[in-house]
Design a protein around this motif. Structure first.
Motif, PDB file in Angstrom:
ATOM      1  N   HIS A  31       0.845  -1.195   0.000  1.00 60.84           N
ATOM      2  CA  HIS A  31       0.000   0.000   0.000  1.00 60.84           C
ATOM      3  C   HIS A  31       0.878   1.241   0.000  1.00 60.84           C
ATOM      4  CE1 HIS A  31      -3.653   2.327   0.771  1.00 60.84           C
ATOM      5  NE2 HIS A  31      -3.013   2.965   1.741  1.00 60.84           N
ATOM      6  N   SER A  90      -5.426  -3.436   0.390  1.00 62.13           N
ATOM      7  CA  SER A  90      -5.320  -2.042  -0.020  1.00 62.13           C
ATOM      8  C   SER A  90      -6.551  -1.707  -0.850  1.00 62.13           C
ATOM      9  CB  SER A  90      -4.034  -1.833  -0.831  1.00 62.13           C
ATOM     10  OG  SER A  90      -3.967  -0.518  -1.341  1.00 62.13           O
ATOM     11  N   ASP A  93      -7.427   4.767  -0.993  1.00 60.77           N
ATOM     12  CA  ASP A  93      -6.514   5.476  -0.103  1.00 60.77           C
ATOM     13  C   ASP A  93      -6.490   4.890   1.299  1.00 60.77           C
ATOM     14  OD1 ASP A  93      -9.006   6.196   0.814  1.00 60.77           O
ATOM     15  OD2 ASP A  93      -8.630   8.361   0.835  1.00 60.77           O
ATOM     16  N   ARG A  94      -7.078   3.715   1.483  1.00 57.57           N
ATOM     17  CA  ARG A  94      -7.120   3.131   2.820  1.00 57.57           C
ATOM     18  C   ARG A  94      -6.642   1.687   2.797  1.00 57.57           C
ATOM     19  NH1 ARG A  94     -13.204   1.032   4.237  1.00 57.57           N
ATOM     20  NH2 ARG A  94     -13.615   0.012   2.229  1.00 57.57           N
ATOM     21  N   VAL A  96      -7.597  -1.887   4.869  1.00 55.40           N
ATOM     22  CA  VAL A  96      -8.608  -2.478   5.736  1.00 55.40           C
ATOM     23  C   VAL A  96      -8.074  -3.808   6.244  1.00 55.40           C
ATOM     24  CG1 VAL A  96     -10.993  -3.244   5.966  1.00 55.40           C
ATOM     25  CG2 VAL A  96     -10.431  -1.388   4.372  1.00 55.40           C
ATOM     26  N   GLU A 115      -9.434   0.048  10.100  1.00 59.79           N
ATOM     27  CA  GLU A 115      -9.098   0.798   8.896  1.00 59.79           C
ATOM     28  C   GLU A 115      -7.968   1.783   9.187  1.00 59.79           C
ATOM     29  OE1 GLU A 115     -11.450   4.361   6.805  1.00 59.79           O
ATOM     30  OE2 GLU A 115     -12.425   2.406   6.489  1.00 59.79           O
ATOM     31  N   SER A 116      -7.070   1.936   8.212  1.00 60.73           N
ATOM     32  CA  SER A 116      -6.006   2.946   8.296  1.00 60.73           C
ATOM     33  C   SER A 116      -6.040   3.811   7.048  1.00 60.73           C
ATOM     34  CB  SER A 116      -4.632   2.277   8.417  1.00 60.73           C
ATOM     35  OG  SER A 116      -3.601   3.268   8.362  1.00 60.73           O
ATOM     36  N   ARG A 117      -5.923   5.132   7.247  1.00 63.86           N
ATOM     37  CA  ARG A 117      -5.858   6.071   6.127  1.00 63.86           C
ATOM     38  C   ARG A 117      -4.558   6.869   6.127  1.00 63.86           C
ATOM     39  NH1 ARG A 117     -10.530   6.740   3.126  1.00 63.86           N
ATOM     40  NH2 ARG A 117     -12.371   5.651   3.966  1.00 63.86           N
ATOM     41  N   ASP A 118      -3.563   6.418   6.901  1.00 64.04           N
ATOM     42  CA  ASP A 118      -2.257   7.091   6.910  1.00 64.04           C
ATOM     43  C   ASP A 118      -1.126   6.087   6.687  1.00 64.04           C
ATOM     44  OD1 ASP A 118      -2.326   5.778   9.339  1.00 64.04           O
ATOM     45  OD2 ASP A 118      -2.251   7.584  10.572  1.00 64.04           O
ATOM     46  N   TRP A 123      -4.717   3.064  13.219  1.00 69.09           N
ATOM     47  CA  TRP A 123      -5.833   2.233  12.784  1.00 69.09           C
ATOM     48  C   TRP A 123      -7.070   2.547  13.629  1.00 69.09           C
ATOM     49  CZ3 TRP A 123      -5.441  -1.556   8.874  1.00 69.09           C
ATOM     50  CH2 TRP A 123      -4.141  -1.729   8.366  1.00 69.09           C
TER      51      TRP A 123
END
Length: 495
Positions: A31, A90, A93-94, A96, A115-118, A123
């Motif tokens: 990702h 992936s 943009d996130r 899971v 979920e992670s967006r960075d 998370w």
């Protein structure tokens, strides 16, 4: 606070934190330019308890950054007693993560997500179950594996069934949120795959390797009385939502390999990491305060005959340091080829010559030769025999002799036996050109350097050509920040 001395058996090029327990690799994904590798992790000790997800990421499989804990049990939540195994995908943009939510007040480990967006630094758990109830007939339910195929998301969950069969259960989704149960993808009664090994009563950590209409189900065998055992692979193909499996075989022929996980790389390769558990008594583990490691990343492919082939990821050639051994010749006795440190990468070509000839490659770890790891050619059986009965003089280390099929070993002259052996202090990974592997742990008590020997047996000669390189450590980044984050959270999560 006192600092424990470094354990000479702690690996330098196998992923794990410097302390405490780890087991299954989880959350493998690529990702935003990074390979992400998570794993089952107890931040508080070297026992299987308090399951969190530890987390490393890397741009190149050589430089690794330890990130803060990915998943942490939520007090009073659906995963209050542990964030157990699963995987990650992936999605735009996130990232899971799908995982087993463990609570001691229920038998199943239903699926939930975070979920992670960075890019994996933080998370957010969903706070509820994604799939609240196992399907009827399941008596074990755990370890989701999610992938995208033909414009849809698919999920396998490992299970055992009330009728005595193990099964991998299939779900499908358009959006990662709403899942339809499609039934068992594969269900099998136990059957033998090797002496002392069968396909078990339940399957953990299902993984699906597929390409060009062919596939292979990788399944970790669980037994209610004996616990985790071995990992098997079923080659075959899918038809109408069911997997038509050929006869199962062992994925790894060693005693210390379990719960492997797949990562589809952006260049089309499939990468695999496995868990290698300890082969020493628990009291020794408590003394050194760490247990378990992840294997080297392996490239896995499906051969034309349906077999799964493994080799170290090509990037790992970048860990080779100075060449320590260059030797070629023929011996009728013992030839000392050179010395290596406790972490090395070795290639060998062995050629028994003469009727009944045999031979071995030996890693001698004590000055008097009493402590050694032996890799013997058994021409009669067509196998390589890896013997660790003398690999440690400490009685708390486990012994044993293990065999890996090597058809070339049946010959005497025409087809030399080739192998690659990567040793990293307390773990040995053996790779053959056929794609077969053998992983085991051993614990030498003598300090390095270690001696490499070629030894003829059976009244014949042994031809040999051996090269060995020192194995450089992974470049590690971010460890201090990750540890600080981990222990800031301790007061909120430790029972």
């Amino acid at each position: 606070m006192s600092v424990m001395p470094a354990d000479p058996h702690l690996p330098v090029a196998h992923l794990r934190p410097p302390r405490n327990w780890i087991n299954d690799p989880n959350g493998l994904a690529f990702h935003e330019g990074h390979y992400h590798v998570c794993f089952q992790y107890n931040p508080y000790g070297p026992e299987h308890a308090n399951m969190h997800w530890g987390h490393f990421r890397s741009p190149d499989l050589l430089t690794w950054e330890e990130l803060p804990l990915a998943l942490t049990p939520t007090p009073g939540g659906e995963d209050a007693d542990g964030c157990f195994s699963g995987n990650a995908v992936s999605d735009g943009d996130r990232m899971v993560a799908f995982y087993s939510a463990f609570r001691t007040d229920r038998w199943a480990q239903p699926v939930t997500t975070a979920e992670s967006r960075d890019n994996g630094v933080t998370w957010t758990p969903r706070g509820s179950l994604l799939i609240p109830e196992p399907p009827a007939g399941a008596t074990m339910y755990r370890d989701p594996y999610v992938w995208r195929e033909a414009g849809r998301w698919r999920m396998l969950v490992g299970s055992a069934q009330a009728d005595g069969r193990a099964a991998a259960l299939l779900y499908e989704s358009e959006d990662l949120e709403h899942w339809d149960y499609r039934g068992p993808f594969l269900a099998r009664t136990p059957q033998p795959v090797a002496p002392g090994a069968d396909t078990g009563l339940g399957w953990e950590c299902p993984q699906y390797l597929h390409a060009n209409g062919r596939g292979a189900l990788i399944l970790s065998v669980w037994d209610p009385e004996r616990g985790p055992r071995r990992t098997v692979v079923h080659p075959g193909r899918e038809e109408a939502g069911r997997f038509l499996a050929d006869a199962p075989v062992l994925l790894d022929h060693g005693p210390d390999f379990y719960a492997p996980a797949l990562l589809p790389a952006p260049d089309g390769r499939w990468l695999l990491w496995g868990w290698s558990w300890e082969a020493r008594d628990p009291e020794w583990v408590r003394e050194v305060c760490w247990a378990g490691l992840l294997t080297l990343p392996r490239e896995v492919t499906l051969a034309e005959d349906g077999s799964v082939r493994q080799r170290p990821a090509a990037e790992l050639l970048g860990l080779r340091g100075e060449r320590a051994v260059t030797a070629a010749g023929v011996t009728s006795g013992t030839a000392v080829l050179g010395t290596v440190g406790g972490s090395f990468d070795l290639t060998a070509r062995l050629e028994p010559r003469g009727a009944g000839a045999a031979g071995s490659l030996r890693v001698v770890t004590s000055a008097d030769g009493a402590e050694y790891l032996d890799i013997r050619v058994d021409p009669a059986a067509g196998e390589l025999v890896v013997d660790r009965d003398h690999a440690s003089l400490d009685p708390r280390a486990h012994g044993g002799t293990y065999r890996i099929p090597c058809p070339e070993a049946e010959t005497t002259c025409d087809d030399p036996i080739e192998l690659r052996l990567v040793v990293d202090r307390s773990v040995a990974e053996l790779y053959l050109p056929s794609g077969r592997t053998l992983t085991l742990r051993f614990y030498p008590t003598g300090g390095s350097p270690w001696r490499i020997e070629a030894r003829a047996a059976g009244g014949g000669h042994l031809g040999y050509a051996v090269g060995a390189w020192g194995l450089r450590p992974y470049t590690m980044q971010g460890t201090a920040d990750a540890h600080a984050h981990r222990f800031r959270r301790r007061s909120h999560t430790e029972p």
